[in-house]
Design a protein around this motif. Structure first.
Motif, PDB file in Angstrom:
ATOM      1  N   ALA A 180       0.835  -1.196   0.000  1.00  0.00           N
ATOM      2  CA  ALA A 180       0.000   0.000   0.000  1.00  0.00           C
ATOM      3  C   ALA A 180       0.872   1.248   0.000  1.00  0.00           C
ATOM      4  O   ALA A 180       1.941   1.278   0.628  1.00  0.00           O
ATOM      5  CB  ALA A 180      -0.916  -0.005   1.225  1.00  0.00           C
ATOM      6  N   TYR A 181       0.427   2.282  -0.691  1.00  0.00           N
ATOM      7  CA  TYR A 181       1.199   3.525  -0.787  1.00  0.00           C
ATOM      8  C   TYR A 181       1.289   4.207   0.570  1.00  0.00           C
ATOM      9  O   TYR A 181       0.312   4.317   1.299  1.00  0.00           O
ATOM     10  CB  TYR A 181       0.563   4.470  -1.791  1.00  0.00           C
ATOM     11  N   ASN A 182       2.479   4.676   0.889  1.00  0.00           N
ATOM     12  CA  ASN A 182       2.712   5.436   2.120  1.00  0.00           C
ATOM     13  C   ASN A 182       3.754   6.489   1.782  1.00  0.00           C
ATOM     14  O   ASN A 182       4.909   6.153   1.487  1.00  0.00           O
ATOM     15  CB  ASN A 182       3.207   4.512   3.235  1.00  0.00           C
ATOM     16  N   ALA A 183       3.378   7.748   1.836  1.00  0.00           N
ATOM     17  CA  ALA A 183       4.282   8.828   1.440  1.00  0.00           C
ATOM     18  C   ALA A 183       5.514   8.902   2.321  1.00  0.00           C
ATOM     19  O   ALA A 183       6.539   9.449   1.921  1.00  0.00           O
ATOM     20  CB  ALA A 183       3.537  10.167   1.474  1.00  0.00           C
ATOM     21  N   GLY A 184       5.438   8.341   3.516  1.00  0.00           N
ATOM     22  CA  GLY A 184       6.567   8.400   4.433  1.00  0.00           C
ATOM     23  C   GLY A 184       7.536   7.244   4.294  1.00  0.00           C
ATOM     24  O   GLY A 184       8.501   7.149   5.054  1.00  0.00           O
ATOM     25  N   VAL A 185       7.291   6.368   3.331  1.00  0.00           N
ATOM     26  CA  VAL A 185       8.131   5.183   3.139  1.00  0.00           C
ATOM     27  C   VAL A 185       8.782   5.239   1.766  1.00  0.00           C
ATOM     28  O   VAL A 185       8.163   5.652   0.782  1.00  0.00           O
ATOM     29  CB  VAL A 185       7.290   3.887   3.277  1.00  0.00           C
ATOM     30  N   ALA A 186      10.025   4.830   1.677  1.00  0.00           N
ATOM     31  CA  ALA A 186      10.766   4.858   0.420  1.00  0.00           C
ATOM     32  C   ALA A 186      10.078   4.011  -0.649  1.00  0.00           C
ATOM     33  O   ALA A 186       9.377   3.044  -0.339  1.00  0.00           O
ATOM     34  CB  ALA A 186      12.189   4.340   0.644  1.00  0.00           C
ATOM     35  N   ASP A 187      10.274   4.394  -1.911  1.00  0.00           N
ATOM     36  CA  ASP A 187       9.680   3.646  -3.018  1.00  0.00           C
ATOM     37  C   ASP A 187      10.346   2.293  -3.217  1.00  0.00           C
ATOM     38  O   ASP A 187       9.733   1.366  -3.756  1.00  0.00           O
ATOM     39  CB  ASP A 187       9.796   4.436  -4.320  1.00  0.00           C
ATOM     40  N   LYS A 188      11.593   2.196  -2.808  1.00  0.00           N
ATOM     41  CA  LYS A 188      12.365   0.969  -3.005  1.00  0.00           C
ATOM     42  C   LYS A 188      12.757   0.352  -1.666  1.00  0.00           C
ATOM     43  O   LYS A 188      13.079   1.056  -0.708  1.00  0.00           O
ATOM     44  CB  LYS A 188      13.625   1.264  -3.817  1.00  0.00           C
ATOM     45  N   GLY A 189      12.763  -0.974  -1.636  1.00  0.00           N
ATOM     46  CA  GLY A 189      13.147  -1.671  -0.416  1.00  0.00           C
ATOM     47  C   GLY A 189      14.637  -1.868  -0.284  1.00  0.00           C
ATOM     48  O   GLY A 189      15.121  -2.366   0.742  1.00  0.00           O
ATOM     49  N   ILE A 190      15.385  -1.482  -1.312  1.00  0.00           N
ATOM     50  CA  ILE A 190      16.838  -1.537  -1.269  1.00  0.00           C
ATOM     51  C   ILE A 190      17.362  -0.422  -2.176  1.00  0.00           C
ATOM     52  O   ILE A 190      16.860  -0.228  -3.282  1.00  0.00           O
ATOM     53  CB  ILE A 190      17.368  -2.926  -1.699  1.00  0.00           C
ATOM     54  N   VAL A 191      18.307   0.356  -1.675  1.00  0.00           N
ATOM     55  CA  VAL A 191      18.835   1.492  -2.433  1.00  0.00           C
ATOM     56  C   VAL A 191      20.352   1.532  -2.296  1.00  0.00           C
ATOM     57  O   VAL A 191      20.917   1.046  -1.320  1.00  0.00           O
ATOM     58  CB  VAL A 191      18.245   2.839  -1.959  1.00  0.00           C
ATOM     59  N   VAL A 192      20.991   2.120  -3.278  1.00  0.00           N
ATOM     60  CA  VAL A 192      22.448   2.269  -3.258  1.00  0.00           C
ATOM     61  C   VAL A 192      22.803   3.630  -2.678  1.00  0.00           C
ATOM     62  O   VAL A 192      22.216   4.646  -3.046  1.00  0.00           O
ATOM     63  CB  VAL A 192      23.044   2.129  -4.669  1.00  0.00           C
ATOM     64  N   VAL A 193      23.766   3.647  -1.765  1.00  0.00           N
ATOM     65  CA  VAL A 193      24.274   4.895  -1.186  1.00  0.00           C
ATOM     66  C   VAL A 193      25.787   4.948  -1.382  1.00  0.00           C
ATOM     67  O   VAL A 193      26.446   3.925  -1.600  1.00  0.00           O
ATOM     68  CB  VAL A 193      23.931   5.010   0.319  1.00  0.00           C
ATOM     69  N   SER A 194      26.327   6.135  -1.304  1.00  0.00           N
ATOM     70  CA  SER A 194      27.774   6.310  -1.406  1.00  0.00           C
ATOM     71  C   SER A 194      28.469   5.701  -0.189  1.00  0.00           C
ATOM     72  O   SER A 194      27.952   5.769   0.931  1.00  0.00           O
ATOM     73  CB  SER A 194      28.106   7.794  -1.492  1.00  0.00           C
ATOM     74  N   ARG A 195      29.637   5.135  -0.409  1.00  0.00           N
ATOM     75  CA  ARG A 195      30.415   4.612   0.718  1.00  0.00           C
ATOM     76  C   ARG A 195      30.978   5.727   1.591  1.00  0.00           C
ATOM     77  O   ARG A 195      31.477   5.461   2.680  1.00  0.00           O
ATOM     78  CB  ARG A 195      31.541   3.708   0.206  1.00  0.00           C
ATOM     79  N   ALA A 196      30.893   6.955   1.109  1.00  0.00           N
ATOM     80  CA  ALA A 196      31.326   8.099   1.905  1.00  0.00           C
ATOM     81  C   ALA A 196      30.204   8.656   2.772  1.00  0.00           C
ATOM     82  O   ALA A 196      30.406   9.632   3.493  1.00  0.00           O
ATOM     83  CB  ALA A 196      31.862   9.199   0.992  1.00  0.00           C
ATOM     84  N   SER A 197      29.026   8.050   2.722  1.00  0.00           N
ATOM     85  CA  SER A 197      27.869   8.566   3.454  1.00  0.00           C
ATOM     86  C   SER A 197      27.715   7.905   4.819  1.00  0.00           C
ATOM     87  O   SER A 197      28.200   6.799   5.057  1.00  0.00           O
ATOM     88  CB  SER A 197      26.589   8.329   2.652  1.00  0.00           C
TER      89      SER A 197
END
Length: 247
Positions: A180-197
């Motif tokens: 179900a849509y929830n504006a407070g939840v990310a669209d993806k269940g897995i995301v790539v982030v920078s290793r510097a973050s």
């Protein structure tokens, strides 16, 4: 869809940046130069890329998968127009066309981060496998054996020493279409982030709020998560390489 950078917009960013320096905002500019966006192959450090990039957009034009996009002004004044990666349209197979196209050395061959874009992070309030068992799409589609596995509860677990941040898991994650849509939840269940973050330094799965709070916030220089060292990785279409293998 990429944001087009106009001459007026680029000059405006420079004027505002100069104003910040004049008002004692040098610390703000430094922090923005270090912001941890997911960058194309060949970016050795956030601040180094910002300093060397002339915003010519040749890397955007060279990418056959349309995943290189300019940092929007709304996200960073200093890094505006420099290249970052977005995986809505595809993922990176390290064809290196963007690096080859770069005329300034902002993207360059050599070094441990030549073919390390970042690391995938599981978003537990968006990941379908955290609500009910059955979704294994990211595990099944990951091109690097050992980078994503299932834990004892059949939930995805990322191994940072194998993951190269290619973005395929993020691209194929079906989370938004399965819950179900929830504006407070990310669209993806897995995301790539920078290793510097800061997000890359977090242990295990995180919730959306925690991810957003640390996604582009840079850790201290020298404290970045080490580049991957294991696994067999994509090396352009239909080719592979051992971890650590450079051109």
């Amino acid at each position: 869809m990429t944001e087009q950078i106009t001459r007026r917009g680029f000059l405006a960013a420079g004027v505002v940046g100069a104003g910040l320096v004049g008002l004692g905002g040098y610390g703000t500019l430094t922090r923005q130069a270090d912001e941890a966006f997911v960058r194309p192959p060949g970016a050795q450090s956030p601040s180094g890329l910002v300093a060397a990039c002339d915003r010519c957009q040749r890397c955007l034009q060279a990418c056959p998968y349309e995943i290189v996009t300019p940092v929007p002004l709304s996200q960073s004044l200093v890094a505006y127009g420099t290249p970052m990666l977005a995986f809505e349209n595809g993922y990176c197979d390290f064809c290196m066309k963007c690096t080859e196209a770069c005329p300034t050395g902002a993207l360059s061959f050599g070094g441990p981060r030549e073919r390390d874009l970042g690391v995938a992070v599981v978003v537990k309030d968006a990941c379908v496998a955290w609500d009910w068992a059955g979704c294994t799409v990211c595990v099944d589609e990951c091109p690097v054996e050992g980078a994503i596995e299932l834990d004892g509860n059949d939930r995805p677990l990322v191994h940072a020493d194998y993951c190269d941040g290619c973005g395929k898991c993020e691209k194929v994650c079906p989370s938004a279409s399965l819950r179900a849509y929830n504006a407070g939840v990310a669209d993806k269940g897995i995301v790539v982030v920078s290793r510097a973050s800061e997000a890359a330094r977090m242990t295990g799965a995180v919730d959306t709020a925690t991810l957003e709070a640390g996604k582009t916030v840079a850790v201290a220089r020298g404290a970045e998560l080490a580049a991957h060292t294991k696994g067999v990785h994509p090396d352009g279409p239909d080719k592979t390489r051992e971890a650590g293998g450079l051109r």
